[in-house]
Design a protein around this motif. Structure first.
Motif, PDB file in Angstrom:
ATOM      1  N   UNK A 259       0.853  -1.178   0.000  1.00  0.00           N
ATOM      2  CA  UNK A 259       0.000   0.000   0.000  1.00  0.00           C
ATOM      3  C   UNK A 259       0.889   1.227   0.000  1.00  0.00           C
ATOM      4  N   UNK A 260       0.370   2.323  -0.530  1.00  0.00           N
ATOM      5  CA  UNK A 260       1.074   3.598  -0.436  1.00  0.00           C
ATOM      6  C   UNK A 260       0.157   4.626   0.197  1.00  0.00           C
ATOM      7  N   UNK A 261       0.628   5.181   1.292  1.00  0.00           N
ATOM      8  CA  UNK A 261      -0.106   6.244   1.973  1.00  0.00           C
ATOM      9  C   UNK A 261       0.409   7.602   1.495  1.00  0.00           C
ATOM     10  N   UNK A 262      -0.510   8.543   1.404  1.00  0.00           N
ATOM     11  CA  UNK A 262      -0.153   9.907   1.028  1.00  0.00           C
ATOM     12  C   UNK A 262      -0.666  10.865   2.085  1.00  0.00           C
ATOM     13  N   UNK A 263       0.072  11.947   2.282  1.00  0.00           N
ATOM     14  CA  UNK A 263      -0.347  12.977   3.221  1.00  0.00           C
ATOM     15  C   UNK A 263      -0.048  14.330   2.584  1.00  0.00           C
ATOM     16  N   UNK A 264      -1.112  15.042   2.255  1.00  0.00           N
ATOM     17  CA  UNK A 264      -0.968  16.356   1.640  1.00  0.00           C
ATOM     18  C   UNK A 264      -1.028  17.433   2.712  1.00  0.00           C
ATOM     19  N   UNK A 265      -0.030  18.281   2.729  1.00  0.00           N
ATOM     20  CA  UNK A 265       0.037  19.368   3.707  1.00  0.00           C
ATOM     21  C   UNK A 265      -0.371  20.684   3.066  1.00  0.00           C
TER      22      UNK A 265
ATOM     23  N   UNK B 230       4.255   7.192   2.227  1.00  0.00           N
ATOM     24  CA  UNK B 230       4.798   6.009   2.895  1.00  0.00           C
ATOM     25  C   UNK B 230       4.482   4.806   2.022  1.00  0.00           C
ATOM     26  N   UNK B 231       5.504   4.300   1.376  1.00  0.00           N
ATOM     27  CA  UNK B 231       5.361   3.086   0.577  1.00  0.00           C
ATOM     28  C   UNK B 231       5.574   1.895   1.489  1.00  0.00           C
ATOM     29  N   UNK B 232       4.576   1.047   1.577  1.00  0.00           N
ATOM     30  CA  UNK B 232       4.619  -0.093   2.493  1.00  0.00           C
ATOM     31  C   UNK B 232       4.572  -1.379   1.671  1.00  0.00           C
ATOM     32  N   UNK B 233       5.643  -2.145   1.723  1.00  0.00           N
ATOM     33  CA  UNK B 233       5.734  -3.419   1.010  1.00  0.00           C
ATOM     34  C   UNK B 233       5.837  -4.567   2.000  1.00  0.00           C
ATOM     35  N   UNK B 234       5.590  -5.755   1.515  1.00  0.00           N
ATOM     36  CA  UNK B 234       5.681  -6.962   2.349  1.00  0.00           C
ATOM     37  C   UNK B 234       4.924  -6.782   3.651  1.00  0.00           C
ATOM     38  N   UNK B 235       3.699  -6.324   3.537  1.00  0.00           N
ATOM     39  CA  UNK B 235       2.907  -6.032   4.731  1.00  0.00           C
ATOM     40  C   UNK B 235       2.603  -7.289   5.524  1.00  0.00           C
ATOM     41  N   UNK B 236       2.549  -7.108   6.837  1.00  0.00           N
ATOM     42  CA  UNK B 236       2.291  -8.203   7.774  1.00  0.00           C
ATOM     43  C   UNK B 236       1.029  -7.870   8.580  1.00  0.00           C
TER      44      UNK B 236
END
Length: 115
Positions: free
Chosen positions: A18-24, A80-86
């Motif tokens: 998943x990739x999370x984004x946060x716009x400021x 936040x790029x999240x790979x191999x999530x557990x």
């Protein structure tokens, strides 16, 4: 004042990404760092990753090698790029900005990893 809007959470199977984004937005002068925290039910909020203005990044040991934090200054947005999530990555993820020592938080986005 700084406003933060997160997106990108959801449900994913273990091993997925998943990739999370946060716009400021708002008054962005003086931001010292941007980052991501998470909080699972019954647990304290914990640092996941942070990116200091100028380029230094920090990661929790539990996510090193799997997660990558990055920033796009033109927008500005932190990812936040999240790979191999557990399954243990399941939590509400919060975007965070440190501006002159004052912390701003996003509303949070749920990440659920199924086994």
């Amino acid at each position: 004042q700084v406003q933060l809007v997160e997106s990108g959470g959801g449900l994913v199977q273990a091993g997925g990404s998943l990739r999370l984004s946060c716009a400021a937005s708002g008054s962005l002068f003086g931001i010292r760092s941007m980052g991501w925290y998470r909080q699972a039910p019954g647990n304290q909020r914990e640092l996941v990753a942070s990116l200091i203005t100028g380029g230094t990044s920090n990661y929790a040991d539990s996510v090193k090698g799997r997660f990558t934090i990055s920033r796009e200054n033109a927008k500005p947005t932190v990812y936040l790029q999240m790979n191999s999530l557990k399954p243990e990555d399941t939590a509400v993820y919060y975007c965070n900005v440190d501006k002159f020592g004052f912390l701003y938080w996003g509303q949070g986005t749920q990440v659920t990893v199924s086994s």
